[in-house]
Design a protein around this motif. Sequence first.
Motif, mmCIF file in Angstrom:
data_model
loop_
_atom_site.group_PDB
_atom_site.id
_atom_site.type_symbol
_atom_site.label_atom_id
_atom_site.label_comp_id
_atom_site.label_asym_id
_atom_site.label_seq_id
_atom_site.Cartn_x
_atom_site.Cartn_y
_atom_site.Cartn_z
ATOM 1 N N CYS A 37 0.823 -1.204 0.000
ATOM 2 C CA CYS A 37 0.000 0.000 0.000
ATOM 3 C C CYS A 37 0.863 1.262 0.000
ATOM 4 O O CYS A 37 1.895 1.312 0.660
ATOM 5 N N TYR A 38 0.398 2.285 -0.702
ATOM 6 C CA TYR A 38 1.100 3.568 -0.772
ATOM 7 C C TYR A 38 0.082 4.696 -0.805
ATOM 8 O O TYR A 38 -1.027 4.538 -1.318
ATOM 9 N N CYS A 39 0.488 5.853 -0.280
ATOM 10 C CA CYS A 39 -0.416 6.996 -0.272
ATOM 11 C C CYS A 39 -0.221 7.894 -1.484
ATOM 12 O O CYS A 39 -1.030 8.784 -1.737
ATOM 13 N N SER A 40 0.875 7.684 -2.245
ATOM 14 C CA SER A 40 1.140 8.545 -3.391
ATOM 15 C C SER A 40 2.068 7.841 -4.372
ATOM 16 O O SER A 40 2.759 6.879 -4.031
ATOM 17 N N ARG A 41 2.067 8.337 -5.609
ATOM 18 C CA ARG A 41 2.958 7.800 -6.629
ATOM 19 C C ARG A 41 4.422 8.026 -6.247
ATOM 20 O O ARG A 41 5.298 7.202 -6.515
ATOM 21 N N GLU A 42 4.703 9.143 -5.582
ATOM 22 C CA GLU A 42 6.079 9.439 -5.162
ATOM 23 C C GLU A 42 6.604 8.381 -4.201
ATOM 24 O O GLU A 42 7.768 7.983 -4.276
ATOM 25 N N HIS A 43 5.745 7.894 -3.312
ATOM 26 C CA HIS A 43 6.180 6.882 -2.356
ATOM 27 C C HIS A 43 6.340 5.515 -3.010
ATOM 28 O O HIS A 43 7.136 4.693 -2.552
ATOM 29 N N ILE A 44 5.600 5.266 -4.076
ATOM 30 C CA ILE A 44 5.809 4.039 -4.857
ATOM 31 C C ILE A 44 7.223 4.039 -5.432
ATOM 32 O O ILE A 44 7.966 3.061 -5.324
ATOM 33 N N VAL A 45 7.590 5.153 -6.055
ATOM 34 C CA VAL A 45 8.915 5.267 -6.669
ATOM 35 C C VAL A 45 10.000 5.165 -5.602
ATOM 36 O O VAL A 45 11.018 4.473 -5.777
ATOM 37 N N GLU A 46 9.780 5.815 -4.469
ATOM 38 C CA GLU A 46 10.774 5.817 -3.391
ATOM 39 C C GLU A 46 11.004 4.406 -2.848
ATOM 40 O O GLU A 46 12.132 4.036 -2.497
ATOM 41 N N ASP A 47 9.941 3.599 -2.791
ATOM 42 C CA ASP A 47 10.038 2.268 -2.174
ATOM 43 C C ASP A 47 10.338 1.158 -3.174
ATOM 44 O O ASP A 47 10.519 0.013 -2.782
ATOM 45 N N TRP A 48 10.429 1.480 -4.462
ATOM 46 C CA TRP A 48 10.512 0.447 -5.496
ATOM 47 C C TRP A 48 11.755 -0.430 -5.353
ATOM 48 O O TRP A 48 11.689 -1.639 -5.544
ATOM 49 N N ARG A 49 12.894 0.154 -5.005
ATOM 50 C CA ARG A 49 14.117 -0.655 -4.887
ATOM 51 C C ARG A 49 13.937 -1.753 -3.841
ATOM 52 O O ARG A 49 14.369 -2.890 -4.045
ATOM 53 N N ARG A 50 13.274 -1.424 -2.716
ATOM 54 C CA ARG A 50 13.030 -2.432 -1.689
ATOM 55 C C ARG A 50 11.919 -3.393 -2.081
ATOM 56 O O ARG A 50 11.998 -4.600 -1.849
ATOM 57 N N HIS A 51 10.869 -2.870 -2.721
ATOM 58 C CA HIS A 51 9.676 -3.662 -2.996
ATOM 59 C C HIS A 51 9.811 -4.528 -4.256
ATOM 60 O O HIS A 51 9.071 -5.494 -4.404
ATOM 61 N N LYS A 52 10.753 -4.245 -5.136
ATOM 62 C CA LYS A 52 10.819 -4.892 -6.445
ATOM 63 C C LYS A 52 10.843 -6.413 -6.362
ATOM 64 O O LYS A 52 10.037 -7.097 -6.997
ATOM 65 N N ALA A 53 11.778 -6.972 -5.576
ATOM 66 C CA ALA A 53 11.899 -8.429 -5.501
ATOM 67 C C ALA A 53 10.641 -9.058 -4.909
ATOM 68 O O ALA A 53 10.148 -10.089 -5.385
ATOM 69 N N GLU A 54 10.093 -8.417 -3.878
ATOM 70 C CA GLU A 54 8.868 -8.907 -3.247
ATOM 71 C C GLU A 54 7.714 -8.888 -4.238
ATOM 72 O O GLU A 54 6.957 -9.850 -4.361
ATOM 73 N N CYS A 55 7.584 -7.791 -4.975
ATOM 74 C CA CYS A 55 6.491 -7.636 -5.931
ATOM 75 C C CYS A 55 6.542 -8.709 -7.015
ATOM 76 O O CYS A 55 5.536 -9.331 -7.339
ATOM 77 N N GLN A 56 7.727 -8.939 -7.544
ATOM 78 C CA GLN A 56 7.882 -9.937 -8.604
ATOM 79 C C GLN A 56 7.561 -11.334 -8.092
ATOM 80 O O GLN A 56 6.933 -12.138 -8.784
ATOM 81 N N ALA A 57 7.996 -11.637 -6.862
ATOM 82 C CA ALA A 57 7.752 -12.966 -6.309
ATOM 83 C C ALA A 57 6.272 -13.195 -6.028
ATOM 84 O O ALA A 57 5.715 -14.243 -6.365
ATOM 85 N N ILE A 58 5.612 -12.201 -5.435
ATOM 86 C CA ILE A 58 4.197 -12.346 -5.093
ATOM 87 C C ILE A 58 3.331 -12.431 -6.336
ATOM 88 O O ILE A 58 2.393 -13.229 -6.408
ATOM 89 N N SER A 59 3.645 -11.636 -7.342
ATOM 90 C CA SER A 59 2.819 -11.592 -8.548
ATOM 91 C C SER A 59 2.884 -12.882 -9.348
ATOM 92 O O SER A 59 2.009 -13.163 -10.148
ATOM 93 N N THR A 60 3.929 -13.677 -9.137
ATOM 94 C CA THR A 60 4.055 -14.951 -9.866
ATOM 95 C C THR A 60 3.748 -16.151 -8.975
ATOM 96 O O THR A 60 3.824 -17.288 -9.433
ATOM 97 N N LEU A 61 3.381 -15.902 -7.723
ATOM 98 C CA LEU A 61 3.176 -17.000 -6.792
ATOM 99 C C LEU A 61 2.012 -17.904 -7.191
ATOM 100 O O LEU A 61 2.005 -19.091 -6.887
#
Length: 225
Positions: A37-61
């Motif tokens: 969850c994010y409150c803004s597009r800016e926070h998505i971009v800010e958190d992407w480096r940390r969230h990238k691996a998690e996002c890819q793993a969850i989306s293919t689970l």
Amino acid sequence: MAHSTQKSSPLSIDSKGHCRVCGTKTTLLCSRCHTACYCSREHIVEDWRRHKAECQAISTLAEAQTEKPEKPGSTTEVLDAILFAVNEQKPRMIKVQVDTMPGDEYDMPWKKLRAEPWFSKTPLAADTSRIGTSVRSLLVGRQWSNGPPLEHGLSLCIRYDENFLINKSKNNRCIQHLTNGKALHPWAGNFYVVRTDGFQEHNYFSANMAEDLPALKKYFETYGR
């Protein structure tokens, strides 16, 4: 999905949640994994480096049952786990994969919990500043120290990096918040929790937030006292 400032929206609507960056309550979440969850597009971009691996793993689970097993003859199942993420304020439910590894003439089949994407694959090194992760289990079988067994009759299996004290892992903000800062032990890095049938960890089962969180809170608070 691209987490960027391009016109295509990386957000969808959720009824609850808090921003991964600032903790603000928000109704927006990553449209690829539907968990962050994010409150803004800016926070998505800010958190992407940390969230990238998690996002890819969850989306293919969802493809875990049909993808190539980790080892020929092994099978894979998906369980619900409680995640205590290092940079988040509240625990949340995630999906984790469990491989049943085939036995042979010497060994029975055995279960293996996957570590990715919650734990790094960085190899160990002589330089302590570069020491990677070594994922191990802590088992909790009672509601509190010397208290009665857990009501469901199983144990809680806490997966964690046993090197967190020496590999410069960040303090776990989620556990600090859960225990109101009362935890004596400096818990760091990510933690996730499933249920298991005992101290041999022969089988794993899905965790339940409402039933398991009170015992975990007590454990994190009182460990080392």
